[in-house]
Enzyme design. Structure first.
Site, mmCIF file in Angstrom:
data_model
loop_
_atom_site.group_PDB
_atom_site.id
_atom_site.type_symbol
_atom_site.label_atom_id
_atom_site.label_comp_id
_atom_site.label_asym_id
_atom_site.label_seq_id
_atom_site.Cartn_x
_atom_site.Cartn_y
_atom_site.Cartn_z
ATOM 1 N N LEU A 163 0.844 -0.970 0.310
ATOM 2 C CA LEU A 163 0.028 0.108 0.463
ATOM 3 C C LEU A 163 1.016 1.368 0.283
ATOM 4 O O LEU A 163 2.142 1.204 0.891
ATOM 5 C CB LEU A 163 -0.728 0.284 0.809
ATOM 6 C CG LEU A 163 -1.878 -0.414 1.218
ATOM 7 C CD1 LEU A 163 -3.345 -0.713 2.456
ATOM 8 C CD2 LEU A 163 -2.891 -0.616 -0.190
ATOM 9 N N ASP A 164 0.198 1.924 -0.837
ATOM 10 C CA ASP A 164 1.223 3.094 -0.778
ATOM 11 C C ASP A 164 1.170 3.827 0.801
ATOM 12 O O ASP A 164 0.824 3.776 1.562
ATOM 13 C CB ASP A 164 0.524 4.186 -1.617
ATOM 14 C CG ASP A 164 0.677 3.363 -3.428
ATOM 15 O OD1 ASP A 164 1.499 2.935 -3.903
ATOM 16 O OD2 ASP A 164 0.047 4.265 -4.220
ATOM 17 N N ASN A 165 2.221 5.280 1.137
ATOM 18 C CA ASN A 165 2.877 5.757 2.130
ATOM 19 C C ASN A 165 1.536 6.076 2.696
ATOM 20 O O ASN A 165 0.994 6.470 3.671
ATOM 21 C CB ASN A 165 3.840 6.937 1.562
ATOM 22 C CG ASN A 165 4.254 7.512 2.896
ATOM 23 O OD1 ASN A 165 3.609 6.957 4.318
ATOM 24 N ND2 ASN A 165 4.282 8.688 2.951
#
Length: 295
Positions: A163-165
């Site tokens: 998952l992105d930051n």
């Protein structure tokens, strides 16, 4: 002679050098007898100490192969010995039939071709908050999701997928390499639902177009469903798909001229955020693990 008489006779006719005599003699011998016992005790310890020094039980020597197999949950130690003798077990590609063979944690141990993990399998579900990196620490002072599950288990677990930051939502951790690999590259993908906030309202025309599929780098991505979130502005939508490609949701909207401002994964496989507040984690139930294995 009666039984009592015979018994009494045996008690009263103790042979010379019996325990009673030795005890008596010990008292008469005094300090000399005590000194001899201490000397004998000291000599008796010497070979025991020497034997312990030769014992190959240090951590550097690893653990017995049958214990390694039992720890992985395949079977008991006794059953493991039978499988080892039958040639069902390999270590670093070599079939091992030797009883008492020792392996290290980093060795590649396989049972009927399946790699084993000597740790108890752990399955942890996190509701990830924004601002945590899933892998690595690309920015100075950046925080990773491992901080959020560090107290959940002592096992070496890793996140499944990414998952992105700034993305939020469900993230699964496990030390079950077999399941992690299966989920990372499923034949038909894995069901995921995201709640997305865009930089502008999603037009009905673009929504209808997305339902027919979107091409990303020449490959068609099937969108199972997409709709506006009820009673919310039209820049907030729900999207369901099975693709596990990195940044796939962001890339889909970007291809149509939209920027994703917020991304929240609310369903992963059959797992949901129910009763799991942001930043908290829980262990999967046995049934949930079984269900994931069937995907």
């Amino acid at each position: 002679m009666s039984r009592n008489d015979r018994s009494s006779g045996r008690r009263n006719n103790k042979p010379s050098g019996s325990r009673g005599d030795r005890t008596s003699g010990g008292k008469q011998s005094g300090r000399q007898g005590g000194g001899q016992r201490k000397k004998s005790y000291a000599r008796g310890n010497a070979p025991i100490k020497k034997k312990m020094e030769k014992s190959p039980l240090s951590n550097a020597d690893g653990i017995r192969l049958n214990k390694y197999i039992a720890n992985s949950g395949v079977c008991s130690r006794r059953e493991a010995d039978m499988y080892i003798a039958a040639g069902n077990v390999t270590v670093n590609g070599e079939t091992i039939t030797e009883m008492g063979y020792r392996v290290k944690l980093e060795d590649d141990v396989r049972f009927d071709g399946r790699r084993l993990n000597p740790e108890k399998p752990e399955y942890i579900l996190l509701n990830k908050p924004a601002g945590f990196f899933v892998t690595g620490n690309p920015e100075k002072g950046g925080r990773t999701v491992m901080e959020l599950v560090s107290k959940a288990t002592k096992a070496k677990v890793s996140p499944v997928g990414k998952l992105d930051n700034q993305a939020k939502g469900l993230l699964l951790f496990t030390n079950d390499g077999t399941l992690a690999k299966k989920l990372a590259k499923p034949k038909n993908g894995i069901r995921q639902i995201y709640q997305v906030t865009l930089d502008k309202n999603l037009s009905q025309e673009d929504m209808d177009s997305m339902k027919k599929g979107v091409y990303i780098e020449g490959s068609k991505v099937i969108i199972t469903d997409i709709s506006y979130i009820e009673n919310r502005p039209h820049n907030e939508v729900g999207i369901e798909l099975n693709s596990i490609k990195e940044h796939i949701v962001t890339r889909i909207f970007k291809s149509l001229g939209y920027e994703v401002e917020s991304l929240d994964r609310v369903v992963f496989g059959g797992l949901t955020k129910k009763d799991l507040p942001r930043g908290r984690h829980r262990n999967l139930t046995e049934q949930e693990v079984i269900n994931l294995g069937m995907l």
